[in-house]
Design a protein around this motif. Structure first.
Motif, PDB file in Angstrom:
ATOM      1  N   ILE A  96       0.861  -1.193   0.000  1.00  0.00           N
ATOM      2  CA  ILE A  96       0.000   0.000   0.000  1.00  0.00           C
ATOM      3  C   ILE A  96       0.893   1.237   0.000  1.00  0.00           C
ATOM      4  O   ILE A  96       2.110   1.142   0.208  1.00  0.00           O
ATOM      5  CB  ILE A  96      -0.946   0.055   1.230  1.00  0.00           C
ATOM      6  CG1 ILE A  96      -0.147   0.114   2.547  1.00  0.00           C
ATOM      7  CG2 ILE A  96      -1.901  -1.137   1.227  1.00  0.00           C
ATOM      8  CD1 ILE A  96      -0.999   0.451   3.762  1.00  0.00           C
ATOM      9  N   ASN A  97       0.266   2.370  -0.201  1.00  0.00           N
ATOM     10  CA  ASN A  97       1.014   3.632  -0.150  1.00  0.00           C
ATOM     11  C   ASN A  97       0.159   4.686   0.564  1.00  0.00           C
ATOM     12  O   ASN A  97      -1.069   4.652   0.473  1.00  0.00           O
ATOM     13  CB  ASN A  97       1.339   4.102  -1.577  1.00  0.00           C
ATOM     14  CG  ASN A  97       2.435   5.168  -1.608  1.00  0.00           C
ATOM     15  OD1 ASN A  97       2.931   5.585  -0.561  1.00  0.00           O
ATOM     16  ND2 ASN A  97       2.807   5.596  -2.793  1.00  0.00           N
ATOM     17  N   ARG A  98       0.786   5.556   1.307  1.00  0.00           N
ATOM     18  CA  ARG A  98       0.118   6.732   1.900  1.00  0.00           C
ATOM     19  C   ARG A  98       1.038   7.909   1.611  1.00  0.00           C
ATOM     20  O   ARG A  98       1.923   8.211   2.397  1.00  0.00           O
ATOM     21  CB  ARG A  98      -0.033   6.585   3.415  1.00  0.00           C
ATOM     22  CG  ARG A  98      -0.881   5.432   3.878  1.00  0.00           C
ATOM     23  CD  ARG A  98      -2.360   5.824   3.923  1.00  0.00           C
ATOM     24  NE  ARG A  98      -3.135   4.827   4.642  1.00  0.00           N
ATOM     25  CZ  ARG A  98      -3.576   3.682   4.115  1.00  0.00           C
ATOM     26  NH1 ARG A  98      -3.321   3.389   2.854  1.00  0.00           N
ATOM     27  NH2 ARG A  98      -4.269   2.828   4.837  1.00  0.00           N
ATOM     28  N   ARG A  99       0.823   8.498   0.437  1.00  0.00           N
ATOM     29  CA  ARG A  99       1.729   9.546  -0.018  1.00  0.00           C
ATOM     30  C   ARG A  99       1.507  10.826   0.785  1.00  0.00           C
ATOM     31  O   ARG A  99       0.366  11.280   0.934  1.00  0.00           O
ATOM     32  CB  ARG A  99       1.471   9.812  -1.509  1.00  0.00           C
ATOM     33  CG  ARG A  99       2.655  10.324  -2.253  1.00  0.00           C
ATOM     34  CD  ARG A  99       2.391  10.350  -3.755  1.00  0.00           C
ATOM     35  NE  ARG A  99       2.323   9.025  -4.334  1.00  0.00           N
ATOM     36  CZ  ARG A  99       1.247   8.492  -4.907  1.00  0.00           C
ATOM     37  NH1 ARG A  99       0.127   9.160  -4.978  1.00  0.00           N
ATOM     38  NH2 ARG A  99       1.282   7.292  -5.418  1.00  0.00           N
ATOM     39  N   SER A 100       2.601  11.387   1.320  1.00  0.00           N
ATOM     40  CA  SER A 100       2.486  12.619   2.102  1.00  0.00           C
ATOM     41  C   SER A 100       3.877  13.195   2.300  1.00  0.00           C
ATOM     42  O   SER A 100       4.866  12.465   2.276  1.00  0.00           O
ATOM     43  CB  SER A 100       1.873  12.294   3.476  1.00  0.00           C
ATOM     44  OG  SER A 100       2.074  13.355   4.369  1.00  0.00           O
ATOM     45  N   SER A 106       0.957  11.309   9.265  1.00  0.00           N
ATOM     46  CA  SER A 106       0.544  10.901  10.616  1.00  0.00           C
ATOM     47  C   SER A 106       1.224   9.589  10.985  1.00  0.00           C
ATOM     48  O   SER A 106       1.600   8.799  10.109  1.00  0.00           O
ATOM     49  CB  SER A 106      -0.973  10.718  10.660  1.00  0.00           C
ATOM     50  OG  SER A 106      -1.320   9.569   9.923  1.00  0.00           O
ATOM     51  N   VAL A 107       1.354   9.363  12.294  1.00  0.00           N
ATOM     52  CA  VAL A 107       1.954   8.098  12.747  1.00  0.00           C
ATOM     53  C   VAL A 107       1.055   6.926  12.364  1.00  0.00           C
ATOM     54  O   VAL A 107       1.540   5.831  12.072  1.00  0.00           O
ATOM     55  CB  VAL A 107       2.238   8.140  14.261  1.00  0.00           C
ATOM     56  CG1 VAL A 107       2.653   6.781  14.786  1.00  0.00           C
ATOM     57  CG2 VAL A 107       3.333   9.161  14.541  1.00  0.00           C
ATOM     58  N   ASP A 108      -0.258   7.146  12.307  1.00  0.00           N
ATOM     59  CA  ASP A 108      -1.167   6.072  11.887  1.00  0.00           C
ATOM     60  C   ASP A 108      -0.853   5.631  10.455  1.00  0.00           C
ATOM     61  O   ASP A 108      -0.803   4.434  10.157  1.00  0.00           O
ATOM     62  CB  ASP A 108      -2.630   6.531  11.965  1.00  0.00           C
ATOM     63  CG  ASP A 108      -3.145   6.509  13.395  1.00  0.00           C
ATOM     64  OD1 ASP A 108      -2.428   5.983  14.277  1.00  0.00           O
ATOM     65  OD2 ASP A 108      -4.253   7.036  13.634  1.00  0.00           O
ATOM     66  N   ASP A 109      -0.644   6.619   9.574  1.00  0.00           N
ATOM     67  CA  ASP A 109      -0.329   6.268   8.183  1.00  0.00           C
ATOM     68  C   ASP A 109       1.051   5.612   8.102  1.00  0.00           C
ATOM     69  O   ASP A 109       1.243   4.649   7.355  1.00  0.00           O
ATOM     70  CB  ASP A 109      -0.396   7.512   7.285  1.00  0.00           C
ATOM     71  CG  ASP A 109      -1.829   7.835   6.894  1.00  0.00           C
ATOM     72  OD1 ASP A 109      -2.716   6.971   7.084  1.00  0.00           O
ATOM     73  OD2 ASP A 109      -2.078   8.964   6.406  1.00  0.00           O
ATOM     74  N   TRP A 110       2.020   6.150   8.823  1.00  0.00           N
ATOM     75  CA  TRP A 110       3.359   5.536   8.887  1.00  0.00           C
ATOM     76  C   TRP A 110       3.233   4.060   9.283  1.00  0.00           C
ATOM     77  O   TRP A 110       3.753   3.177   8.615  1.00  0.00           O
ATOM     78  CB  TRP A 110       4.213   6.327   9.882  1.00  0.00           C
ATOM     79  CG  TRP A 110       5.510   5.676  10.267  1.00  0.00           C
ATOM     80  CD1 TRP A 110       5.724   4.873  11.351  1.00  0.00           C
ATOM     81  CD2 TRP A 110       6.773   5.749   9.577  1.00  0.00           C
ATOM     82  NE1 TRP A 110       7.032   4.454  11.374  1.00  0.00           N
ATOM     83  CE2 TRP A 110       7.700   4.977  10.311  1.00  0.00           C
ATOM     84  CE3 TRP A 110       7.203   6.407   8.427  1.00  0.00           C
ATOM     85  CZ2 TRP A 110       9.038   4.835   9.929  1.00  0.00           C
ATOM     86  CZ3 TRP A 110       8.541   6.267   8.038  1.00  0.00           C
ATOM     87  CH2 TRP A 110       9.438   5.493   8.785  1.00  0.00           C
ATOM     88  N   VAL A 116       2.019  -3.328   6.306  1.00  0.00           N
ATOM     89  CA  VAL A 116       1.804  -4.129   5.088  1.00  0.00           C
ATOM     90  C   VAL A 116       3.128  -4.348   4.341  1.00  0.00           C
ATOM     91  O   VAL A 116       3.513  -5.478   4.031  1.00  0.00           O
ATOM     92  CB  VAL A 116       0.782  -3.452   4.140  1.00  0.00           C
ATOM     93  CG1 VAL A 116       0.569  -4.305   2.894  1.00  0.00           C
ATOM     94  CG2 VAL A 116      -0.542  -3.216   4.858  1.00  0.00           C
ATOM     95  N   ASN A 117       3.828  -3.248   4.044  1.00  0.00           N
ATOM     96  CA  ASN A 117       4.963  -3.323   3.111  1.00  0.00           C
ATOM     97  C   ASN A 117       6.207  -3.957   3.727  1.00  0.00           C
ATOM     98  O   ASN A 117       7.045  -4.475   3.002  1.00  0.00           O
ATOM     99  CB  ASN A 117       5.335  -1.924   2.610  1.00  0.00           C
ATOM    100  CG  ASN A 117       4.246  -1.286   1.769  1.00  0.00           C
ATOM    101  OD1 ASN A 117       3.133  -1.793   1.710  1.00  0.00           O
ATOM    102  ND2 ASN A 117       4.565  -0.182   1.138  1.00  0.00           N
ATOM    103  N   MET A 118       6.327  -3.868   5.051  1.00  0.00           N
ATOM    104  CA  MET A 118       7.540  -4.398   5.672  1.00  0.00           C
ATOM    105  C   MET A 118       7.225  -5.627   6.527  1.00  0.00           C
ATOM    106  O   MET A 118       7.727  -6.718   6.264  1.00  0.00           O
ATOM    107  CB  MET A 118       8.184  -3.299   6.523  1.00  0.00           C
ATOM    108  CG  MET A 118       9.570  -3.627   6.970  1.00  0.00           C
ATOM    109  SD  MET A 118      10.295  -2.116   7.638  1.00  0.00           S
ATOM    110  CE  MET A 118      11.343  -2.816   8.865  1.00  0.00           C
ATOM    111  N   THR A 119       6.344  -5.466   7.532  1.00  0.00           N
ATOM    112  CA  THR A 119       6.011  -6.619   8.391  1.00  0.00           C
ATOM    113  C   THR A 119       5.296  -7.693   7.579  1.00  0.00           C
ATOM    114  O   THR A 119       5.589  -8.885   7.729  1.00  0.00           O
ATOM    115  CB  THR A 119       5.147  -6.157   9.581  1.00  0.00           C
ATOM    116  OG1 THR A 119       5.801  -5.055  10.212  1.00  0.00           O
ATOM    117  CG2 THR A 119       4.962  -7.276  10.588  1.00  0.00           C
ATOM    118  N   GLY A 120       4.387  -7.287   6.702  1.00  0.00           N
ATOM    119  CA  GLY A 120       3.656  -8.254   5.878  1.00  0.00           C
ATOM    120  C   GLY A 120       4.604  -9.040   4.980  1.00  0.00           C
ATOM    121  O   GLY A 120       4.467 -10.258   4.828  1.00  0.00           O
ATOM    122  N   MET A 121       5.558  -8.348   4.379  1.00  0.00           N
ATOM    123  CA  MET A 121       6.569  -9.030   3.536  1.00  0.00           C
ATOM    124  C   MET A 121       7.336 -10.047   4.361  1.00  0.00           C
ATOM    125  O   MET A 121       7.608 -11.165   3.902  1.00  0.00           O
ATOM    126  CB  MET A 121       7.592  -8.024   3.002  1.00  0.00           C
ATOM    127  CG  MET A 121       7.135  -7.170   1.899  1.00  0.00           C
ATOM    128  SD  MET A 121       7.615  -7.836   0.280  1.00  0.00           S
ATOM    129  CE  MET A 121       6.594  -6.779  -0.726  1.00  0.00           C
TER     130      MET A 121
END
Ligand SMILES: NC(=O)c1ccc[n+]([C@@H]2O[C@H](COP(=O)([O-])OP(=O)(O)OC[C@H]3O[C@@H](n4cnc5c(N)ncnc54)[C@H](O)[C@@H]3O)[C@@H](O)[C@H]2O)c1
Length: 254
Positions: A96-100, A106-110, A116-121
């Protein structure tokens, strides 16, 4: 050693594709199936995953799973290995991506992007590797990004941090799991036209700006990813591990 060396086929192999309901995952799922694999399409989006599996016919099956959930990932990989007798290939691709800008993120988006991208991998690679090891080896192809290899062209810190992590997790796993005959590589796409990039690709002036940065002068399409991923997933790349393959129209060559 036989010449010409075989080959790009995945006949009778069991291949897991995470994010298989999305743009790149769907294209790769089709290519794996055409190469002879039985393809497990994993995604949180059940209708997307189901529709891709339906397109694959007898070679496809879908499983709804959130790659951030450790118990579910372990259970699903074990269930696949039990049902099919083995897992040979993981295309570790959900993202996923949360472009900002960093100042506004926000820490929630971080945390969402890291999950997903790191722990999920990590969770998917670890769970699959247990079964690849049990099958005597196999291949993992992670989806990184050229944003994991560079400072990028617009502010996108959480995404860039995670894709940088994917690059180095790929190298670490390649070394750690080589004794089990598990090869681990990554593709690093530039901008590809999928749901993830709709916000950019729907703006012609932004498309023109990005195309001007690409030596081959166009954005990527999901089908551009399929050959490189199949190469890394198949015996065609038998002596390649720990490699990050930019699939970027030459952007990283500049
Ligand atoms: N599109 C691009 O420009 C581009 C560039 C570089 C890298 N990538 C990477 O390619 C991969 C695929 O992205 P895409 O462009 O096909 O986007 P996409 O949005 O079309 O597909 C991503 C898929 O991942 C699934 N997903 C998201 N969170 C999940 C979770 N927690 N568990 C299971 N599935 C989940 C989504 O439902 C979706 O089907 C991602 O890792 C992305 O970061 C994309």
């Amino acid at each position: 050693m036989q010449y010409p060396f075989p080959n790009f086929r995945l006949d009778d192999q069991v291949a897991v594709v995470t994010g298989g309901g999305g743009g790149i995952g769907r294209a790769v799922a089709h290519t794996f199936a055409e190469a002879g694999a039985h393809v497990l399409v994993l995604d949180t989006n059940s209708s997307a995953a189901e529709s891709v599996a339906r397109e694959l016919g007898a070679r496809g099956q879908h499983v709804v799973v959130d790659v951030t959930n450790e118990d579910d990932v372990e259970r699903v990989m074990s269930e696949i290995a039990r049902q099919h007798g083995r897992i040979n290939v993981l295309f570790n691709n959900a993202g996923i991506n949360r472009r900002s800008t960093s100042l506004d993120l926000s820490v929630d988006d971080w945390n969402a992007v890291i999950a997903v991208n790191m722990t999920g991998m990590f969770l998917c690679a670890r769970a699959a590797a247990r079964h690849l090891k049990a099958s005597g080896g196999g291949t993992i192809v992670n989806t990184a990004s050229i944003l994991g290899l560079s400072g990028g062209w617009y502010p996108n810190i959480a995404y860039q941090a995670t894709k940088g992590a994917v690059v180095n997790m790929t190298r670490s796993w390649a070394v750690e799991w080589a004794p089990y005959h598990i090869r681990v590589n990554a593709v690093a796409p530039s901008i590809v036209r999928t749901a993830m990039t709709n916000g950019l690709t729907s703006q012609p002036e932004l498309v023109a700006k990005f195309e001007a940065l690409v030596p081959l002068a166009r954005l990527g399409e999901p089908c551009d990813m399929t050959g490189p991923v199949l190469f890394l997933a198949s015996a065609a790349s038998a002596f390649v591990t720990g490699h990050i393959l930019p699939v970027d129209g030459g952007m990283m060559a500049q």
